[in-house]
Structure formats: C-alpha cells, structure tokens
Design a protein around this motif. Sequence first.
Motif, PDB file in Angstrom:
ATOM      1  N   ILE A 138       4.342  -6.389  -2.873  1.00 22.46           N
ATOM      2  CA  ILE A 138       4.698  -5.397  -3.603  1.00 22.46           C
ATOM      3  C   ILE A 138       5.002  -6.510  -4.808  1.00 22.46           C
ATOM      4  N   GLU A 139       5.367  -6.900  -4.917  1.00 19.04           N
ATOM      5  CA  GLU A 139       6.000  -7.872  -6.209  1.00 19.04           C
ATOM      6  C   GLU A 139       4.971  -8.414  -6.928  1.00 19.04           C
ATOM      7  N   HIS A 140       3.752  -8.179  -6.780  1.00 23.94           N
ATOM      8  CA  HIS A 140       2.721  -9.002  -7.208  1.00 23.94           C
ATOM      9  C   HIS A 140       2.419  -7.951  -7.802  1.00 23.94           C
ATOM     10  N   LEU A 146       0.536  -1.113  -0.085  1.00 22.03           N
ATOM     11  CA  LEU A 146       0.010   0.168   0.292  1.00 22.03           C
ATOM     12  C   LEU A 146       1.079   0.676  -0.216  1.00 22.03           C
ATOM     13  N   ARG A 147       1.720   0.767   0.792  1.00 26.71           N
ATOM     14  CA  ARG A 147       3.030   2.554   0.628  1.00 26.71           C
ATOM     15  C   ARG A 147       3.598   2.746  -0.166  1.00 26.71           C
ATOM     16  N   GLU A 177      -5.901  -5.575 -10.332  1.00 29.26           N
ATOM     17  CA  GLU A 177      -6.171  -6.247 -11.610  1.00 29.26           C
ATOM     18  C   GLU A 177      -5.087  -7.603 -11.514  1.00 29.26           C
ATOM     19  N   ARG A 178      -4.070  -7.541 -11.820  1.00 25.43           N
ATOM     20  CA  ARG A 178      -2.501  -8.022 -11.313  1.00 25.43           C
ATOM     21  C   ARG A 178      -2.516  -9.001 -10.459  1.00 25.43           C
ATOM     22  N   GLY A 179      -3.007  -7.505  -9.655  1.00 30.19           N
ATOM     23  CA  GLY A 179      -2.537  -8.302  -7.954  1.00 30.19           C
ATOM     24  C   GLY A 179      -3.253  -9.650  -7.728  1.00 30.19           C
ATOM     25  N   VAL A 180      -4.858  -9.188  -7.936  1.00 30.09           N
ATOM     26  CA  VAL A 180      -5.574 -10.125  -7.773  1.00 30.09           C
ATOM     27  C   VAL A 180      -4.979 -11.909  -7.986  1.00 30.09           C
TER      28      VAL A 180
END
Length: 557
Positions: free
Chosen positions: A469-471, A435-436, A455-458
């Motif tokens: 972060i890496e997601h 989030l930071r 969307e990519r993170g999900v």
Amino acid sequence: MSTIQYPQDNDLRSLVRFCAEKGMIWLDENRMILMHAAAMAALRKELIDALGIDQARRILTRMGYASGARDAELAKKVRSGKCVTDTFVVGPQLHMLEGSVLVTPVSLEMDVEAGRFYGEFLWDNSYEAEVHVGEYGHTDQPVCWMQLGYASGYTSAFMGRFVLFKETECAATGHNQCRIVGKPVEEWPDAAEHTPYYEADSILSHMLELRGQVDALRASLDRSQQPQNLIGSSAGFRHAYTLIEKAAATHVTVLLLGETGVGKERFARALHDTSRRAAAPFVAVNCAALPHELIESELFGVEKGAFTGAHASRAGKFERADGGTLFLDEIGEMPLAAQAKLLRVLQEGEIERLGDERVRKINVRLVAATNVDLQAAVKAGRFRGDLYYRLNVYPVKIPPLRERVADIQPLVEAMLQRFGALHDKRVAGITDKALRALKNYAWPGNIRELENIIERGVILAPQNDWIEIEHLFTEPQDFGSVQHIIDDNGSLTDAECVMENLCLRIVEAGVGLDQLEEALIQHAVKESRGNLAGAARLLRITRPQLNYRLKKKDAAG
Ligand SMILES: [Zn+2]
C-alpha cells in the motif's frame, strides 16, 4: 591581472530583504523568489524532455540573460564611484550571493569606452551542472546554460555591447570545475553556433512538428506494446465495447462520453482498428490542448500566405486522416467559429484550407469525445445545437473506473508488465491489501490515475518484491481503511492517534481501570436517559454484557 580580489560584498548583502509578512523578497528594487533548486531541476527536466535539448537550452540561456542584465543595472547603481573592476565584479558576487555558483576570476581586461573585453572565470559548485548530472549523468557538452546566459547578459548590459560567454570546460562533462571565457561576439569565429540560443524564436512551429512526430510514434508504440488496447470484462465495459464493435462496421459518427481519464482515446482507436479503415491513418487531436487561434489551421490546414507566419502550406488533420479516423477529444472546448467550420465539413464531406479557394473532398470518420455535458453547453450558448445533434447520432458512454471494480485486477496486471518493462524492474506482484485499497478507492482520475499510481508503485517497490500500500498511496486518507477525526484542537488526525492521546491523559490523571469502566457506564446511561439498551449501544456492547457489568458493580459496592 592574474589575481583579482573581490571587495567586501556587504553593500550587496544589505540589498537583500526578506519581507515574509508581505510575502516578498527584495534585492534592492528587484523582486526575487527563494525557490527550491529541486523545483528548478524539475522545470529544466520538463523543458528538456518536452522540447528537446536545443529549445530547453535556448529558454534557460535567455532566462539567465535577463537576470544578468538586471544585475548589471544594479552594479552601476551600488558601486558607481568605484573603479571599473570593483564595479564589474558585482556580477560574479551577486551570482554567488544568489546561490548559483562560486566564481573565481582568472583574467579580466576591460575598457568600457573602447568596447574591449576579455574575461575568464572558474566556476565551482555550479548548481546547473549538479542538477544535470543528477538527472542525466555526465554528458559530453557543457550544460550550465542559464548561468552562462547570466554571464553574457550581465557583461553585455555592463559593456553596452553583446559580449558572448562560452563554457570551455564544464563539471558536467567530468572536469573538476567549469571554465567560462567571454569576448565581444564579433571576436568569436564560431559565434553563429552560439548566438541562436540568445534569440527569441517562435517555438510553435517546432512544437507542431514535434507533435506530429509524437502522434506517429505513439501510434506505432500502441500497436507494438499493446496489441490488446482495451482490457475489461465488467458489465459496464462490455456494454460500451459492444456498442463500439457495432459502430466499427459502419461509417457512423461516434460521440464518446465519460469522465476524464476513462480511456476515450483507446476506445476510439479500438473502433478504428476494428473498422474497414484500419489500414488508413488514425489521427487524434485534443481540442483543449490547442490555442483557439490555431485550432482551425490545425484541423483544416493552411495555404501559404493565409496569415502572417504562414510560410508554407500545410495539410490539416482532416486531410491527414483521409480514408481513416479523426478523433477529436474534448470537443466541448472547441471555439464557436471552428464549430461552424466543422459542421460544414460534416455536412459537405469537403474542406477548405485557410486562405485557399480550392475545395478538397475528404473521407474521414469522425469520433468526438467530451467529459462535459454538451447539452448544457448548448443551453449556455457555448456549443452549437446543430453540431451537437450531428455528433450525437451514436453516443457511447464509457463507465468510470469505480463502476468497473472487476476490471481493476486485470488492468493492474497488464500495467505491472508494461511499467516493469519500461523501468527495467521486476516486481513479484501486488499484495492483497494493496489490491483491496485499489478496489476501495474512488478513482476520480480513472484509468489514467490508476496508471500513475501503478507506475509509482513499480518504481518504489524493491526489485523482485511485492508492491505494498505505501508504494501506491502517498496520502493514507485517499482510501477508506484509515479513519480521520477532528481532534480537540480542530486538526485532522487519525483515530489511532486520538486513542493514544486519550490513554495518555487517563493515565496521567491517575484514573484506574475499574474507575474508568464505571465512569464510562454512568456516562452512557446518563446520555441515553436511563435506557439501558441505548447505553449498551453507545458502549458498543450487548445488553446482557452491560447487565453483567452493572451486577458486578452492585456486588462490589
Ligand atoms: Zn558547467
């Protein structure tokens, strides 16, 4: 003729030349490209998703047909003196050499002069079946469209008449192999079902029709999935929203300003939904997405026979938005001729369809949006000054996301719910560190970019787990927490990596820790010309700490 032996394909292999220094690959005189099958797979998916199965199939069939026809010319050239079968099988052999599919002839009877042809082949390793199944799973219809187009194009060019191949079995439908059968088109009783895929066809009318459907679907989706279209509580957001609320009560023309991706269409829709026009249509048009020659017929409608291709009368977006709101996005891209018409519509409150004398009264609230400086466009002669002043009665600037940092968390939470539902995936949430990083990032693509990243993170986060972060970021330099430096070789590298290399070199040089400290201190003192406060700053220690170390050294020496 059940077993057909391929002749050696050395003659074909020798035609392939890689000229990397020129950036070219050749197959005899034909320029080729070596392309990732994954890229073709992505293109194929884009076509299917954007245009539907039938149009995608037609485009790919015709692409295959064109390359098959090219290879037929080559066949006649390289194996001109050989028997007709050996010459013909250049097609299957090239199809294999080009990496599409393994071709095994089952039956081949042909007489070029008499125009007779019957061919049956088995296909293994079909790349199209492979990518299709990879993307969509098994299907009930054959899918090797481009390869089938190749077989038809090759054979038709070879025979000098239209020979239509059909795929009677396909690996994508669960068979072990694909099987194709080719005959002159007249001999297929159901030819009419297949020939349309070989025909050129204006896809424009289909696209326009589809776009209308998409507009309607999107309108209904937005209402059902996002009752709260706009999310935000930052000062910049609240200011813009207050202006929208005030405009909603009136019929004023509104000009939305802001960078790309800030959500101008959502603001326009919110304006519509909170106005007295809410029950009437909201119609959105992106001026930049329409070809210049179509924009007038799209906006103002067209009367049958107005120009070649105008087969039927069609209402324009203004008529469709009657009683409601018309949202014109990227208005700065509108050609000057259409600008003149638009100005007249705004002044008179009536429109004329292209090729029509009749004047129609319309009652539409116009909301225009732009991410370019319209005043500069007026100065440059690209935008009409009189239209600009008509549109600029009530400008509302929507702030970029980097000025709405307070809104990032609520936006992310809403997106996590939406994409979680869309992808059938439950994530626990987003880590603080992630989030930071989101809050520190500059967001050149604004909310649209945030949506893409979430969307990519999900998708990437493990089920029921946290988004890290890496997601979110593929390139770590996208946010401020990792530092990059130019190293000795001029390459961009991160600070940690430089330190690692430095340590390695110190240890390799046999420099001890005390020696290193002394050398560093001497260097700093020399650099700051004997100014100890300056030397301490260079070494990132305090003046007393430096004094202590100097004393320690003196005592030891
Ligand atoms: Zn197939």
